[in-house]
Design a protein around this motif. Sequence first.
Motif, PDB file in Angstrom:
ATOM      1  N   ALA A 283       0.857  -1.188   0.000  1.00  0.00           N
ATOM      2  CA  ALA A 283       0.000   0.000   0.000  1.00  0.00           C
ATOM      3  C   ALA A 283       0.890   1.233   0.000  1.00  0.00           C
ATOM      4  N   ALA A 284       1.091   1.793  -1.171  1.00  0.00           N
ATOM      5  CA  ALA A 284       2.007   2.933  -1.258  1.00  0.00           C
ATOM      6  C   ALA A 284       1.325   4.246  -0.895  1.00  0.00           C
ATOM      7  N   CYS A 285       0.165   4.528  -1.504  1.00  0.00           N
ATOM      8  CA  CYS A 285      -0.431   5.854  -1.287  1.00  0.00           C
ATOM      9  C   CYS A 285      -1.530   5.844  -0.232  1.00  0.00           C
ATOM     10  N   ARG A 286      -2.167   4.733  -0.003  1.00  0.00           N
ATOM     11  CA  ARG A 286      -3.278   4.569   0.930  1.00  0.00           C
ATOM     12  C   ARG A 286      -4.417   5.544   0.616  1.00  0.00           C
ATOM     13  N   ALA A 287      -4.524   5.925  -0.614  1.00  0.00           N
ATOM     14  CA  ALA A 287      -5.484   6.973  -0.986  1.00  0.00           C
ATOM     15  C   ALA A 287      -6.236   6.649  -2.265  1.00  0.00           C
ATOM     16  N   GLY A 288      -6.150   5.416  -2.710  1.00  0.00           N
ATOM     17  CA  GLY A 288      -6.912   5.042  -3.900  1.00  0.00           C
ATOM     18  C   GLY A 288      -6.366   5.628  -5.176  1.00  0.00           C
ATOM     19  N   CYS A 290      -2.592   5.038  -6.378  1.00  0.00           N
ATOM     20  CA  CYS A 290      -1.431   4.422  -7.028  1.00  0.00           C
ATOM     21  C   CYS A 290      -1.724   3.034  -7.583  1.00  0.00           C
ATOM     22  N   SER A 292      -1.324   0.162  -6.024  1.00  0.00           N
ATOM     23  CA  SER A 292      -0.453  -0.900  -5.511  1.00  0.00           C
ATOM     24  C   SER A 292      -1.196  -1.907  -4.635  1.00  0.00           C
ATOM     25  N   CYS A 293      -2.351  -1.549  -4.092  1.00  0.00           N
ATOM     26  CA  CYS A 293      -3.061  -2.450  -3.169  1.00  0.00           C
ATOM     27  C   CYS A 293      -4.173  -3.242  -3.852  1.00  0.00           C
ATOM     28  N   CYS A 323      -7.247  -0.146  -0.019  1.00  0.00           N
ATOM     29  CA  CYS A 323      -7.285   1.051   0.830  1.00  0.00           C
ATOM     30  C   CYS A 323      -8.604   1.798   0.684  1.00  0.00           C
TER      31      CYS A 323
HETATM   32  S1  FES Z   1      -2.416   2.070  -1.661  1.00  0.00           S
HETATM   33 FE1  FES Z   1      -2.451   3.216  -3.481  1.00  0.00          FE
HETATM   34  S2  FES Z   1      -4.375   2.689  -4.320  1.00  0.00           S
HETATM   35 FE2  FES Z   1      -4.372   1.681  -2.422  1.00  0.00          FE
END
Ligand code: FES
Length: 334
Positions: A283-288, A290, A292-293, A323
């Motif tokens: 989870a790179a950005c935790r904001a929906g 990037c 990555s999750c 995320c």
């Molecule tokens: S961590 Fe980047 S979209 Fe979920």
Amino acid sequence: MTPPSPLCPNPMQVHSIQQETADVWTLNLINPDVYLYQPGQFALVSIRNSEDTLRAYTLSSSPGLSRFISLSVRRLPEGSGSNWLTQEVKPGDVLWLSDAQGDFSCVQHPSDRYLMLAAGCGVTPIMSMCRWLVANRPQCDIRVIYNVRTLADVIFADEWQDLCTAHPQLQLTLIAKQSTQSGLLNGRISAPFLQQVAPDITERVVMACGSELYMQQIEQLCTQLGVPASRFHKEQFHTSAEQSDASNESLTLRIGQPLREFRVPVGSTLLAALEAHKLPVLAACRAGVCGSCKTRIVAGHYTTSSTMTLTPAEIEQGYVLACSCQLQGDATLA
Ligand code: FES
């Protein structure tokens, strides 16, 4: 210089850092190149210049008006990104930013009348847009309702006062849950209160930014008052550190081969559930933002607040961004 992440190709040097309130700081950045953004948009920042930790922050400056590219960051007690940016980063350091992102901008939702609603640090994109609107759309009528805990929590307090004095078409109403301080209205936002501030609310573009819970309440009130969905816009990204909406009820999350079962609170994000049980997830950005999750749910009941990086075919197959996926009932992952 090599970017730490392909998602964050823009190096910017920290010029200065100013404290706005007890837990909010603004970082002013020097951008050596052209950096195109719209008022209200956000950028990902590579935390500790690493590839796999990105966080999303609003650009609180306004394009064409501000001397610097600015990020206003609220320090969260457990927030690795916000603690690094507000406590460790110093003038002269270099931050790596993504290109500007998001559709929460008055440029993308043009109108001659706005109702802007903000709670806490959600005021940062609202300030970016108000500053830009009074300079570039001076005919625009803008009403702002800003929820704070106390007067000391008002971010950009002096600038709000200057802007409202210089531009009567901008009206700010401060509201606090409990306060006897002058300059603050007591109470919670309600339908009659919204109508009092903006009697023509159905004619306005409404833009709201705050915690997920706050925006749910605002959205309900606006729907109740007849604001068309096409005129209601809210900031879509939330961090898992703000997961205050999980309930006391729990559901069953089933994962992997052999199948394992975990109990998690209804309403928690899939990312929070996976991390709580120490299950591997990127989870790179935790904001929906990037991607990555990305995770596949083969069966279950859930809602999503961002599917930004997914294709319609992937969504059809049950892929979600962990995320930005709120578990509402039992679920099974692929
Ligand atoms: S961590 Fe980047 S979209 Fe979920």
